[in-house]
Design an enzyme around this catalytic site. Sequence first.
Site, short mmCIF file in Angstrom:
data_model
loop_
_atom_site.label_atom_id
_atom_site.label_comp_id
_atom_site.label_asym_id
_atom_site.label_seq_id
_atom_site.Cartn_x
_atom_site.Cartn_y
_atom_site.Cartn_z
N ASP A 28 32.55 44.41 32.76
CA ASP A 28 32.21 45.79 33.11
C ASP A 28 33.32 46.69 32.59
O ASP A 28 34.26 46.22 31.95
CB ASP A 28 32.07 45.93 34.63
CG ASP A 28 33.40 45.72 35.36
OD1 ASP A 28 34.42 45.41 34.70
OD2 ASP A 28 33.42 45.87 36.59
N ASP A 37 35.99 49.59 34.12
CA ASP A 37 36.49 50.13 35.39
C ASP A 37 37.29 51.41 35.14
O ASP A 37 38.16 51.43 34.26
CB ASP A 37 37.42 49.10 36.06
CG ASP A 37 36.76 47.74 36.20
OD1 ASP A 37 35.90 47.59 37.06
OD2 ASP A 37 37.11 46.82 35.41
N ASP A 61 32.27 50.66 36.87
CA ASP A 61 32.75 50.93 38.23
C ASP A 61 33.64 52.17 38.20
O ASP A 61 34.53 52.27 37.35
CB ASP A 61 33.59 49.76 38.76
CG ASP A 61 32.73 48.56 39.14
OD1 ASP A 61 31.49 48.71 39.24
OD2 ASP A 61 33.30 47.47 39.35
N1 DCT Z 1 39.65 44.63 42.38
C1 DCT Z 1 40.11 44.99 43.62
N2 DCT Z 1 39.39 44.68 44.72
C2 DCT Z 1 38.22 44.02 44.58
C3 DCT Z 1 37.73 43.69 43.32
C4 DCT Z 1 38.48 44.01 42.21
O1 DCT Z 1 41.16 45.56 43.74
N3 DCT Z 1 37.55 43.70 45.67
C5 DCT Z 1 40.48 44.91 41.23
C6 DCT Z 1 41.06 43.68 40.60
C7 DCT Z 1 40.68 43.74 39.17
C8 DCT Z 1 40.01 45.09 38.99
O2 DCT Z 1 39.70 45.56 40.28
C9 DCT Z 1 38.81 45.03 38.14
O3 DCT Z 1 37.89 44.06 38.61
P1 DCT Z 1 36.95 43.30 37.60
O4 DCT Z 1 36.21 44.26 36.77
O5 DCT Z 1 36.16 42.34 38.39
O6 DCT Z 1 38.00 42.46 36.78
P2 DCT Z 1 38.51 42.64 35.29
O7 DCT Z 1 39.89 42.15 35.31
O8 DCT Z 1 38.27 44.03 34.82
O9 DCT Z 1 37.62 41.61 34.52
P3 DCT Z 1 36.41 41.91 33.51
O10 DCT Z 1 37.07 42.11 32.21
O11 DCT Z 1 35.56 40.70 33.54
O12 DCT Z 1 35.68 43.13 34.00
MG MG Z 2 36.38 44.92 34.79
#
Ligand code: DCT
Ligand code: MG
Length: 501
Positions: free
Chosen positions: A335, A337, A425
Amino acid sequence: MSHSTLAPRVRKRSRPEELAGPGREEVKFEDVRLYLVERKMGRSRRSFLTQLARSKGFIVEDALSDKVTHVVSENSQASTLWAWLKERALKNLPDMHVLDITWFTDSMRERRPVAVESRHLIEVCDTLPMFPEGCTPTAVATVSQYACQRRTTTENNNKIFTDAFEVLAENYEFNELEGPCLAFRRAASVLKSLPAAVRRLEATNNLPCLGEHAKTVIDILQYGCSCDVEKVLSDERYQTLKLFTSVFGVGPKTAEKWYRRGLRSFSEALADPSIQLNRMQQCGFLHYGDISRPVSKAEAQALTNIIDEVIRTITPDAVLALTGGFRRGKEFGHDVDFILTTLELGKEENLLQSVVRKLKKQGLLLFCDYQVSNFDMSKLPCHNFEAMDYFAKCFLILRLEGSLVEGGLHPAEGDCRGWKAVRVDLVSPPMDRYAFALLGWSGSRQFERDLRRFARVERRMLLDNHALYDKTKKEFLAATTEKDIFAHLGVEYIEPWQRNA
Ligand code: DCT
Ligand code: MG
């Protein structure tokens, strides 16, 4: 002899043609008949190695008879093995090659029976080499047990191990065994931080978190895959839960529920009248083809441009930051963020809703789950570290036009629609919480986990996405940048691109 030639790698899903049941493999080497000695090797390992060899076209006999040409033994004492062989009253024993496992390992790697050399032979002297020759241990300096004290770039030199550990961790997660799950994630994280590939078990001797996983490491070093991992990958429950949780909105609990009802595929889940999909899951299925594929860096940049343009029309003091994996320099993510706020404290309150409204007006909003802020400084410090933070946020699916993406959409093929659904997100903390939110949302999850654990265990401090609390001084510690937080914790600053733990 280089380990870079090791094959096969860990497979994401079981391939029926490999490691299949007996009797289905094509025999490639008629003149070689193997017998694997179960003593010391153990039954399940013997069965694993048997299937591995058969999948590569070797004949493996279940029983030791005069037909056998190569006897392979692992870890046996030479004298005991020879005594046992002599008791079998074989006529052809003098013509048989009695070999240690290195011959088998070499043959598996070469995908053919390699010539027998004296180093392969089990003679009366019994010092069995554990690893193929020609490999030197990786030089390892002291490595911290905390991911937040290691520098981990996106370059993973030990993917062959970390992929395997991730499968085992995930399987424990599906079985709600948090301890072993975390242990495998920690081990994987340590290996990700190493500057070179592990080529011998000895290279892991001084590494934290790895000791208990030696068996997996040995299997992979020798065969390119692990017996335990193969077992999980071919397990129906694992495969089904993995499939169901790949849908946006389907967590492990729902996946388990569907599995218990006997559902094994998307079509079964969608056809079951007792299953009521919520809005998120409906959209998850609707856009599955797009959102189950990785998002590229160029796509993340195009989305940054779109959202930046939108917020400029709302307020001039808006702040936008790309976080998550893309901030850590990853080429692909599941995704995109973003943190979105305003310089003026309190002005951020309606920001997310305005952004969503504008995206909708532009026809870009395919799905939105908006969660209001229930952030309240008086409820802190928070002791539940794994919980989501309290900031206003939304989980979106946006429509991204290919024409806005430099170099086009990913993957390029099958992109005749000209657009793609992408998971985005957005989180919106008040400006005075910005540094904590940025640090928390930048990840990786393992990096965050260990930063919090380090704070708690080593510093008696509580860190989360909202604040840092010092339990000794009984006060919150202020921070306007990530560097301030690292400084409070007494941890050397780690750049975002070094947080891929
Ligand atoms: N995060 C957080 N609390 C959560 C979930 C996530 O603080 N309950 C943080 C940790 C990583 C960040 O948000 C982004 O989450 P992801 O998009 O799931 O991880 P990513 O490292 O961006 O991995 P991807 O590249 O697969 O999106
Ligand atoms: Mg991510």
